[in-house]
Design a protein around this motif. Structure first.
Motif, mmCIF file in Angstrom:
data_model
loop_
_atom_site.group_PDB
_atom_site.id
_atom_site.type_symbol
_atom_site.label_atom_id
_atom_site.label_comp_id
_atom_site.label_asym_id
_atom_site.label_seq_id
_atom_site.Cartn_x
_atom_site.Cartn_y
_atom_site.Cartn_z
ATOM 1 N N GLU A 91 0.607 -1.330 0.106
ATOM 2 C CA GLU A 91 -0.254 -0.072 -0.290
ATOM 3 C C GLU A 91 0.799 1.685 -0.080
ATOM 4 O O GLU A 91 1.011 2.201 0.271
ATOM 5 N N GLY A 92 2.233 1.044 -0.702
ATOM 6 C CA GLY A 92 3.584 2.365 -0.785
ATOM 7 C C GLY A 92 2.842 2.994 -2.454
ATOM 8 O O GLY A 92 2.115 1.981 -2.685
ATOM 9 N N ARG A 93 3.044 3.969 -1.868
ATOM 10 C CA ARG A 93 3.424 4.691 -3.156
ATOM 11 C C ARG A 93 4.710 5.934 -3.857
ATOM 12 O O ARG A 93 5.297 6.202 -2.879
ATOM 13 N N VAL A 94 4.792 5.588 -5.178
ATOM 14 C CA VAL A 94 5.987 5.789 -5.574
ATOM 15 C C VAL A 94 5.804 7.417 -5.949
ATOM 16 O O VAL A 94 4.641 7.371 -6.284
ATOM 17 N N LEU A 95 6.340 7.953 -5.384
ATOM 18 C CA LEU A 95 5.290 9.360 -5.694
ATOM 19 C C LEU A 95 6.687 10.350 -6.294
ATOM 20 O O LEU A 95 5.982 11.051 -6.875
ATOM 21 N N ASP A 96 8.141 9.959 -6.674
ATOM 22 C CA ASP A 96 8.479 10.388 -7.757
ATOM 23 C C ASP A 96 10.108 9.213 -8.000
ATOM 24 O O ASP A 96 10.627 8.263 -7.678
ATOM 25 N N TRP A 97 10.449 9.426 -9.557
ATOM 26 C CA TRP A 97 10.928 8.050 -9.781
ATOM 27 C C TRP A 97 12.320 8.908 -10.835
ATOM 28 O O TRP A 97 11.305 9.243 -12.536
ATOM 29 N N ALA A 98 13.372 9.673 -10.894
ATOM 30 C CA ALA A 98 13.866 10.566 -11.696
ATOM 31 C C ALA A 98 15.338 9.688 -11.975
ATOM 32 O O ALA A 98 16.167 9.424 -11.467
ATOM 33 N N ARG A 99 15.937 9.869 -12.460
ATOM 34 C CA ARG A 99 17.368 9.634 -13.829
ATOM 35 C C ARG A 99 17.895 10.422 -13.273
ATOM 36 O O ARG A 99 17.873 11.457 -13.728
ATOM 37 N N VAL A 100 19.144 10.053 -12.727
ATOM 38 C CA VAL A 100 20.291 10.806 -12.232
ATOM 39 C C VAL A 100 21.599 10.547 -13.320
ATOM 40 O O VAL A 100 21.480 9.630 -13.309
ATOM 41 N N PRO A 101 21.909 11.628 -13.962
ATOM 42 C CA PRO A 101 22.865 11.546 -15.248
ATOM 43 C C PRO A 101 24.159 11.402 -14.526
ATOM 44 O O PRO A 101 24.676 11.672 -13.516
ATOM 45 N N PRO A 102 25.347 9.793 -15.234
ATOM 46 C CA PRO A 102 26.267 10.135 -14.929
ATOM 47 C C PRO A 102 26.924 11.277 -14.589
ATOM 48 O O PRO A 102 27.997 11.098 -12.934
ATOM 49 N N ALA A 103 26.757 11.750 -15.219
ATOM 50 C CA ALA A 103 27.608 13.340 -15.354
ATOM 51 C C ALA A 103 28.106 14.227 -14.198
ATOM 52 O O ALA A 103 28.306 14.322 -12.830
ATOM 53 N N ALA A 104 26.248 14.333 -12.923
ATOM 54 C CA ALA A 104 25.864 14.744 -12.218
ATOM 55 C C ALA A 104 26.522 14.103 -10.873
ATOM 56 O O ALA A 104 26.316 14.561 -10.244
ATOM 57 N N ILE A 105 26.389 12.428 -10.999
ATOM 58 C CA ILE A 105 26.786 12.243 -10.107
ATOM 59 C C ILE A 105 28.652 11.432 -9.964
ATOM 60 O O ILE A 105 28.868 12.329 -8.788
ATOM 61 N N THR B 28 33.158 14.719 -6.794
ATOM 62 C CA THR B 28 33.848 15.071 -6.853
ATOM 63 C C THR B 28 34.091 16.315 -5.427
ATOM 64 O O THR B 28 35.334 16.504 -4.958
ATOM 65 N N THR B 29 32.863 16.821 -5.669
ATOM 66 C CA THR B 29 32.714 17.790 -4.911
ATOM 67 C C THR B 29 32.638 17.799 -3.039
ATOM 68 O O THR B 29 32.678 18.436 -2.058
ATOM 69 N N SER B 30 32.094 16.056 -2.917
ATOM 70 C CA SER B 30 31.913 15.522 -1.286
ATOM 71 C C SER B 30 33.284 15.460 -0.494
ATOM 72 O O SER B 30 33.583 15.312 0.027
ATOM 73 N N ASN B 31 34.024 15.039 -1.717
ATOM 74 C CA ASN B 31 35.739 14.760 -0.724
ATOM 75 C C ASN B 31 36.866 15.969 -0.440
ATOM 76 O O ASN B 31 36.806 17.638 -1.081
#
Length: 137
Positions: A115-129, A134-137
């Motif tokens: 009885e859960g609902r998927v509220l959003d499902w988005a593709r994150v581009p590899p370049a963004a990851i 890089t910025t978190s290190n």
């Protein structure tokens, strides 16, 4: 055909019209594992003289591709081949593949079953990851 999961289209270029069987073997594994379901496939080829030919999965010499696609829902057509051919270098080809993320459909079904609902499902581009990593290190 009932589609219950995200669908992607991927285009892979083969300079020199060099297509090898390793890709088909991996696609077969992904389909057999239930990871993806191939909805349609198309191969567009431009010869060295600029002549363009295109081939749907069911017309391929290697019937493994036709078996992977099964009953195509004809998402790819002549217009798609013509559009990609304009950008294609002579003596190269492009494989176009439309596939459903079958694993995601199974996960969404399990979510609905609780009885859960998927509220959003988005593709994150590899370049963004890559940029975030890089910025978190």
């Amino acid at each position: 055909m009932n589609i219950r999961a995200p669908v992607d289209m991927v285009l892979v270029e083969f300079p020199g019209n060099q297509f090898r069987g390793e890709i088909l073997a991996e696609l077969e594994r992904l389909v057999d594992d239930g990871t993806i379901r191939v909805l349609d496939a198309l191969l567009v080829r431009k010869d060295p003289d600029g002549t363009v030919t295109w081939l749907e999965a069911e017309d391929a010499d290697d019937d493994r591709l036709a078996r992977l696609v099964g009953d195509s829902i004809d998402l790819l057509a002549e217009e798609d081949a013509e559009a990609i051919a304009d950008e294609l270098e002579p003596n190269s080809s492009v494989g176009m593949l439309v596939f459903e993320h079958a694993w995601a459909g199974k996960l969404a079904g399990a979510i609905r079953g609780t009885e859960g609902r998927v509220l959003d499902w988005a593709r994150v581009p590899p370049a963004a990851i890559d940029q975030l990593a890089t910025t978190s290190n």
